[in-house]
Design a protein around this motif. Sequence first.
Motif: not given
Length: 420
Positions: A69, A267, A270
């Motif tokens: 991500q 983050r 994922g």
Amino acid sequence: MRFIFDRNTWQEIFGSISKNKVRTIITVVGVLWGIFIYIALSGAAKGMDNGFESMFERIAKNSMFVWAQNTSMPYEGFKTGRPMQLKIGDASMIENRIPEVEFIAPRNVRGFFGSTPPSIGRNNKVGSYPLFGDYPTFTKIAPKKIYDGGRFINDEDISQARKVAVIGERTEKELFDKDEETIGGYIKIDDVFFQVVGIHKFDQSGGFGGDGDIFIPFTTFKKLYNTGEEVGWFSIAAYDDVDVVEVEKNIINLLKNIHQVHPDDDRAFGSFNLGEQFNKIVGFANGITFLSLIVGIATILAGVIGIGNILLISVKERTKELGVRRALGATPAEVRNQIILESVFLTVIAGVMGIILGALTLSMINSFTQDIDFPYTNPTVPIPYVLGALAIMVVLGTLIGLIPAQRAVSIKPIDALREE
């Protein structure tokens, strides 16, 4: 044991029951309800357990998926929002540094997750289907059912970057005529010919995917779309006896280290841990089974105590009768055994009726859940569990019968005969 087969014994038992019909029925229903609750709830939980077992039987239960991500924290000169990209070399690093990983399969796709689908056709027929670039290892994580005469991608396809494809049932139906031989035939993927080497059978229990999916070698996908060392995501399977949550954390931490991501950035990568979700489902089903056991035993115990109370009342009402029997030569053992037999008889009758009612309920549930989308299959309770519950009821019935039986034995014949 001879008294069990004595006709007079059973006449006295049924005579006692007939004098207290309403109270007996209410108490029997209480015991019946207890074993019914146990069987119904345990069977329902087993149906859910079976459903998820069936759903995931074609995919490794300790599997997970990891993808890249954007970063959410600056680190070592890199700004926030830096896009991450998994590389083929990451797979080797994960295999070498995390021994709990059994299999890892780098994967790429077109026509899925918002990407543009490829143009796939044969002769004048054209369709749009998801196209996956895969390694043979993928089938170790999510096995594919291949029709006879075909195969999945092998190591030689990878090493030689062959233009071969494994297509789905729907793809075959829409691109090939009924009288055509599919295996060995050719399809065009973005104007490049690929030979069909297998047809995979769609199975809802096979994890994720559809009946139109097309699989080609990862190396061929790389050349066709010039993806270089880029990987869309990793499908990973850990060994059965390891902590899948801990394995997932180790993988994410290793990827952070490789790609220079802040250790606290949650983050950048994922993941979806199928093993963790499966364990939660199994835990939930086991919890329902345990709850049904507690509730069932509590209800059975309450009902059995009710039987004991009825027999105490019965003994009180039959004081004179019992005194006459004792005066005519009935031994204390004979009186005690009759009362205990009556207690066990009522308990067993209630238990058998509860088992039958529970079995019929589970059969109805099974019939109504045949064609639903929710994973629910064959709600049953193992026979040993049912027999064990019945055995517990017999033991409880015997123990609770000892109380009124002892009360009956303690009555002196001379005092009983004076009873009004």
